[in-house]
Design a protein around this motif. Structure first.
Motif, mmCIF file in Angstrom:
data_model
loop_
_atom_site.group_PDB
_atom_site.id
_atom_site.type_symbol
_atom_site.label_atom_id
_atom_site.label_comp_id
_atom_site.label_asym_id
_atom_site.label_seq_id
_atom_site.Cartn_x
_atom_site.Cartn_y
_atom_site.Cartn_z
ATOM 1 N N THR A 51 0.947 -1.021 -0.261
ATOM 2 C CA THR A 51 0.070 0.307 0.356
ATOM 3 C C THR A 51 0.898 1.046 0.339
ATOM 4 O OG1 THR A 51 -1.743 -1.462 0.971
ATOM 5 C CG2 THR A 51 -1.816 1.584 1.328
ATOM 6 N N PRO A 52 1.261 2.353 -1.184
ATOM 7 C CA PRO A 52 1.571 3.422 -0.950
ATOM 8 C C PRO A 52 0.999 4.006 0.122
ATOM 9 C CG PRO A 52 0.862 2.540 -3.321
ATOM 10 C CD PRO A 52 -0.051 2.112 -2.334
ATOM 11 N N ILE A 53 2.297 4.964 0.689
ATOM 12 C CA ILE A 53 1.306 5.952 1.844
ATOM 13 C C ILE A 53 1.548 7.182 1.783
ATOM 14 C CG2 ILE A 53 2.930 6.322 4.213
ATOM 15 C CD1 ILE A 53 3.242 3.206 4.750
ATOM 16 N N GLY A 54 2.448 7.809 0.600
ATOM 17 C CA GLY A 54 2.636 8.625 0.650
ATOM 18 C C GLY A 54 3.741 8.636 0.300
ATOM 19 N N THR A 55 4.776 10.671 -0.296
ATOM 20 C CA THR A 55 5.915 10.776 -0.563
ATOM 21 C C THR A 55 6.163 12.051 -0.096
ATOM 22 O OG1 THR A 55 4.764 11.691 -2.294
ATOM 23 C CG2 THR A 55 5.931 10.039 -2.636
ATOM 24 N N SER A 56 7.373 12.254 -0.308
ATOM 25 C CA SER A 56 7.650 13.994 0.887
ATOM 26 C C SER A 56 9.253 14.264 0.108
ATOM 27 C CB SER A 56 7.617 13.689 2.187
ATOM 28 O OG SER A 56 9.063 12.825 2.903
ATOM 29 N N TYR A 57 9.325 15.214 0.218
ATOM 30 C CA TYR A 57 10.607 16.495 0.021
ATOM 31 C C TYR A 57 11.613 16.563 1.067
ATOM 32 C CZ TYR A 57 9.367 17.018 -4.763
ATOM 33 O OH TYR A 57 8.884 17.050 -6.119
ATOM 34 N N SER A 58 12.806 15.013 1.196
ATOM 35 C CA SER A 58 13.801 15.119 2.637
ATOM 36 C C SER A 58 13.942 17.210 3.065
ATOM 37 C CB SER A 58 15.001 14.171 2.584
ATOM 38 O OG SER A 58 14.160 13.030 1.296
ATOM 39 N N SER A 59 14.617 17.293 2.319
ATOM 40 C CA SER A 59 15.600 18.787 2.014
ATOM 41 C C SER A 59 15.189 19.853 1.494
ATOM 42 C CB SER A 59 16.857 18.680 3.324
ATOM 43 O OG SER A 59 16.874 19.719 3.097
ATOM 44 N N PRO A 60 14.205 20.139 0.869
ATOM 45 C CA PRO A 60 14.053 20.760 -0.515
ATOM 46 C C PRO A 60 14.509 21.672 -0.244
ATOM 47 C CG PRO A 60 11.679 21.200 0.562
ATOM 48 C CD PRO A 60 13.110 20.520 1.730
ATOM 49 N N GLY A 61 15.063 22.226 0.791
ATOM 50 C CA GLY A 61 16.250 23.106 0.628
ATOM 51 C C GLY A 61 17.665 23.430 -0.329
ATOM 52 N N ILE A 62 17.822 22.132 -0.291
ATOM 53 C CA ILE A 62 19.154 22.067 -0.781
ATOM 54 C C ILE A 62 19.148 20.442 -1.964
ATOM 55 C CG2 ILE A 62 20.371 20.193 1.031
ATOM 56 C CD1 ILE A 62 22.510 21.537 0.532
ATOM 57 N N SER A 63 17.914 20.237 -1.821
ATOM 58 C CA SER A 63 17.611 19.049 -3.241
ATOM 59 C C SER A 63 16.801 18.797 -3.180
ATOM 60 C CB SER A 63 18.220 17.552 -1.872
ATOM 61 O OG SER A 63 18.175 16.816 -3.104
ATOM 62 N N ALA A 64 16.246 18.421 -4.051
ATOM 63 C CA ALA A 64 14.479 17.721 -5.018
ATOM 64 C C ALA A 64 14.783 15.718 -4.579
ATOM 65 C CB ALA A 64 14.863 17.866 -6.289
ATOM 66 N N GLU A 65 15.216 15.459 -3.433
ATOM 67 C CA GLU A 65 15.518 13.595 -3.014
ATOM 68 C C GLU A 65 14.097 14.385 -2.908
ATOM 69 O OE1 GLU A 65 16.596 11.594 0.278
ATOM 70 O OE2 GLU A 65 18.038 12.820 -0.039
ATOM 71 N N ARG A 66 12.967 12.625 -3.119
ATOM 72 C CA ARG A 66 11.979 12.432 -2.454
ATOM 73 C C ARG A 66 11.821 10.301 -2.018
ATOM 74 N NH1 ARG A 66 7.476 13.102 -7.357
ATOM 75 N NH2 ARG A 66 5.759 12.810 -5.152
ATOM 76 N N HIS A 67 11.177 10.764 -0.763
ATOM 77 C CA HIS A 67 11.405 9.843 -0.853
ATOM 78 C C HIS A 67 9.792 9.003 -1.104
ATOM 79 C CE1 HIS A 67 15.150 9.513 1.177
ATOM 80 N NE2 HIS A 67 14.743 9.281 1.779
ATOM 81 N N HIS A 68 9.671 8.123 -1.246
ATOM 82 C CA HIS A 68 8.261 6.861 -0.867
ATOM 83 C C HIS A 68 7.956 6.271 -0.508
ATOM 84 C CE1 HIS A 68 8.585 9.018 -5.741
ATOM 85 N NE2 HIS A 68 9.961 8.432 -4.917
ATOM 86 N N TYR A 69 6.810 6.292 0.384
ATOM 87 C CA TYR A 69 6.631 5.062 1.652
ATOM 88 C C TYR A 69 6.022 4.553 1.605
ATOM 89 C CZ TYR A 69 8.959 9.506 3.239
ATOM 90 O OH TYR A 69 9.148 10.298 3.984
#
Length: 201
Positions: A121-139
């Motif tokens: 089941t996908p829970i959601g996504t978030s940007y880790s630290s958008p002030g320095i990176s476009a890195e996204r985590h998928h839960y």
């Protein structure tokens, strides 16, 4: 707040400011790199461009693996930059070209935990630290857990020193709330799963 006290739409939105130039600060054979971009504020062509550091990162996945006793599989792993051993959930970088997040999550659960799941089941996504990176985590939340062979995966370095175990979901949520667990992505995944009614605590 907009004119007359009216809030803008309560949602993130896509936007891209002009990049005048870019310069690599560090780049090697790994998936993460550091560069500096010089930006121009839209609608202000007379302003001096300003620099912003950008950490390039392909993103990652985090798995809340829950067994039939409502226990969550956890890892105790040393993280050198923070000089701490964190209680974490199985996770991994999206470092295989063309691999979607769910496929990565399945692979990481096998490699890190020796587990597979029949329900995802996908829970959601978030940007880790958008002030320095476009890195996204998928839960993701995984159920229907069974043990499997790791398929030749060999843990190295910090991963070779990991401790693992099953923890009651209610105990994990309590540890997040009272500050004993501080890994941000584990906290987000667990609290999102609880908020969506996916954990019985």
């Amino acid at each position: 707040m907009g004119a007359g006290g009216v809030h803008p739409e309560l949602a993130d939105r896509e936007e891209s400011w002009p990049v005048v130039r870019s310069e690599d600060r560090h780049r090697d054979g790994w998936v993460v790199a550091l560069r500096e971009d010089w930006l121009q504020r839209p609608g202000h062509p007379g302003d001096e461009p300003f620099g912003r550091l950008v950490l390039e990162h392909p993103g990652a996945v985090v798995v809340v693996a829950v067994d039939d006793r409502e226990r969550v599989f956890c890892l105790w792993q040393y993280r050198h930059p923070a000089r701490r051993r964190f209680v974490e959930l199985p996770a991994g970088i999206l470092d295989v070209d063309g691999e979607d997040p769910l496929t990565t999550a399945r692979r990481e659960l096998v490699e890190e935990a020796g587990l597979e799941a029949t329900e995802w089941t996908p829970i959601g996504t978030s940007y880790s630290s958008p002030g320095i990176s476009a890195e996204r985590h998928h839960y993701f939340l995984a159920r229907g857990i069974s043990e499997v062979d790791r398929g030749g995966f060999v843990a190295e370095h910090e991963e070779a020193d990991m401790e693992t175990g099953w923890v009651p979901a209610a105990d994990l949520i309590a540890a997040v709330v009272d500050g004993r667990i501080t890994d941000g992505h584990s906290m987000i995944a667990l609290l999102m799963a609880q908020a969506r009614g996916l954990l019985r605590v």
